[in-house]
Design an enzyme around this catalytic site. Structure first.
Site, PDB file in Angstrom:
ATOM      1  N   HIS A  25       0.853  -1.189   0.000  1.00  0.00           N
ATOM      2  CA  HIS A  25       0.000   0.000   0.000  1.00  0.00           C
ATOM      3  C   HIS A  25       0.893   1.245   0.000  1.00  0.00           C
ATOM      4  CE1 HIS A  25      -3.763  -2.159   0.594  1.00  0.00           C
ATOM      5  NE2 HIS A  25      -3.190  -2.856   1.540  1.00  0.00           N
ATOM      6  N   ASN A  42       1.095 -13.436  -5.161  1.00  0.00           N
ATOM      7  CA  ASN A  42       1.065 -14.653  -4.365  1.00  0.00           C
ATOM      8  C   ASN A  42       1.536 -15.810  -5.229  1.00  0.00           C
ATOM      9  OD1 ASN A  42      -0.959 -17.234  -3.839  1.00  0.00           O
ATOM     10  ND2 ASN A  42      -0.120 -16.368  -1.954  1.00  0.00           N
ATOM     11  N   VAL A  43       2.402 -16.649  -4.672  1.00  0.00           N
ATOM     12  CA  VAL A  43       2.759 -17.915  -5.306  1.00  0.00           C
ATOM     13  C   VAL A  43       2.690 -18.990  -4.232  1.00  0.00           C
ATOM     14  CG1 VAL A  43       4.110 -17.113  -7.272  1.00  0.00           C
ATOM     15  CG2 VAL A  43       5.215 -17.280  -5.044  1.00  0.00           C
ATOM     16  N   ARG A  44       2.148 -20.162  -4.583  1.00  0.00           N
ATOM     17  CA  ARG A  44       1.876 -21.155  -3.553  1.00  0.00           C
ATOM     18  C   ARG A  44       1.880 -22.571  -4.143  1.00  0.00           C
ATOM     19  NH1 ARG A  44      -2.581 -18.303  -4.996  1.00  0.00           N
ATOM     20  NH2 ARG A  44      -4.322 -19.491  -5.865  1.00  0.00           N
ATOM     21  N   ARG A  66      -2.760 -17.805  11.442  1.00  0.00           N
ATOM     22  CA  ARG A  66      -2.420 -16.650  12.281  1.00  0.00           C
ATOM     23  C   ARG A  66      -3.143 -15.424  11.735  1.00  0.00           C
ATOM     24  NH1 ARG A  66       1.831 -12.621  12.514  1.00  0.00           N
ATOM     25  NH2 ARG A  66       2.357 -12.144  14.702  1.00  0.00           N
ATOM     26  N   HIS A 120       1.261  -5.558 -18.016  1.00  0.00           N
ATOM     27  CA  HIS A 120       0.769  -6.716 -18.769  1.00  0.00           C
ATOM     28  C   HIS A 120       1.828  -7.265 -19.723  1.00  0.00           C
ATOM     29  CE1 HIS A 120      -3.424  -7.299 -17.552  1.00  0.00           C
ATOM     30  NE2 HIS A 120      -3.404  -6.009 -17.263  1.00  0.00           N
ATOM     31  N   GLY A 162      -7.515 -22.060  10.789  1.00  0.00           N
ATOM     32  CA  GLY A 162      -6.918 -21.703  12.062  1.00  0.00           C
ATOM     33  C   GLY A 162      -5.567 -21.038  11.938  1.00  0.00           C
ATOM     34  N   HIS A 201      -0.602  -6.688  -5.425  1.00  0.00           N
ATOM     35  CA  HIS A 201      -0.658  -7.959  -4.710  1.00  0.00           C
ATOM     36  C   HIS A 201       0.045  -9.018  -5.552  1.00  0.00           C
ATOM     37  CE1 HIS A 201      -2.830 -11.911  -4.859  1.00  0.00           C
ATOM     38  NE2 HIS A 201      -2.507 -11.912  -3.582  1.00  0.00           N
TER      39      HIS A 201
END
Length: 302
Positions: A100, A112-114, A264, A149, A262, A110
């Site tokens: 931000h 994210n890699v997972r 954090r 892009h 559950g 934003h």
């Protein structure tokens, strides 16, 4: 796929290094604030490192989190699209970030890699990769969006001509605020359940997304961080941050997974901005720079 005993460690090594590299780059760009780290453990299994930079020259708040967590039963947010996996134990690894900026002319972003794996006794594990990156400007510039892009397309090109348009559309569809009938921003890439090309190729693509993020974002920040702004621009930025919160708390599957499993809470909600405002029935002045944003909150080819 590598030997089952070490593939998770291989992914963890890459993700931990990615977190370090991104934090180092952001500290250098900001020039004032530094990340503080919270290392945490999850009672059911695993843990992570959440890093927060606050009140900098460029970033009002920047969060970069790494986690490797496990559990005995998949939560509903993870199994609703794959009901055959309900009841399996699981392991998830990822890096997630939200920045931000202070200056309203610098977009929020934003990434994210997972990796996710679900196991059951006597059955082969089911695994997949996911992630992406997206951009949320308040005062959009076409040059910035085209460059964003172009990097997304560059990341995808080695994996086939169909990958960029497919994952670009997935991003447009996923980051859509249904009750506002608008996208969260100007898109990028989003993918999930990626497994069909085999482990090595999928892991390569995930690394491409993670490594490509800074190439896409840092030049935009460099161009816009010194643009002069006043109270009007700041108030509009705070108002539009409210839409970011609406999406994350109502629709985001990662937020739901974290809370249902559950996780954090502070780490899950690090994506929320430090300051924002809501205003009943707000409408920008017709023809203003603020009104111009609505033209960008619909899917568009770049």
């Amino acid at each position: 796929m590598p030997d089952p005993s070490d593939h998770l460690d291989i992914i963890e090594s890459y993700l931990s290094d990615l977190q370090n590299r991104i934090c180092t780059s952001i500290e250098s760009l900001d020039g004032k604030a530094r990340f503080r780290e919270d290392a945490w453990q999850r009672s059911e299994g695993g843990g992570g490192k959440t890093r927060i930079l606050a009140n900098g020259n460029v970033f009002e708040q920047a969060g970069v989190g790494f986690s490797r967590v496990s559990g005995t039963t998949l939560p509903p947010s993870a199994s609703q699209h794959r009901p055959e996996l309900a009841g399996r134990s699981w392991t998830a690894l990822g890096v997630s970030l939200v920045f931000h900026p202070l200056n309203p002319y610098v977009p929020t972003t934003h990434m994210n890699v997972r990796f996710f794996e679900a196991a059951a006794e006597g059955k082969d594990p089911v695994w997949w990769f996911g992630g992406g990156f997206d951009l949320t400007p308040f005062y959009p510039f076409d040059d910035d969006i085209r460059q964003w892009h172009s990097i997304a397309r560059r990341v995808c090109t080695p994996f086939g001509e169909e990958r960029y348009p497919r994952f670009k559309k997935w991003c447009d569809d996923y980051f859509f605020i249904k009750h506002r009938n608008e996208t969260r921003g100007v898109g990028g890439l989003f993918f999930d359940d990626l497994h069909e090309d085999g482990f090595d190729r999928c892991f390569e693509f995930m690394r491409g997304v993670g490594d490509g993020f800074l190439d896409a974002y840092l030049p935009i920040v460099q161009r816009r961080k010194a643009v002069a702004f006043g109270d009007r621009e700041r108030e509009f930025q705070l108002y539009r941050r409210g839409r970011y919160v609406e999406f994350n708390l109502v629709y985001d599957r990662g937020t739901l997974f974290g809370l249902q499993s559950g996780g954090r809470t502070e780490s899950i909600l690090m994506s929320l901005p430090p300051r924002l405002r809501f205003e009943y029935a707000y409408a920008p002045e017709a023809g203003s720079d603020e009104a111009r944003l609505s033209d960008y909150l619909v899917p568009r080819e770049w």
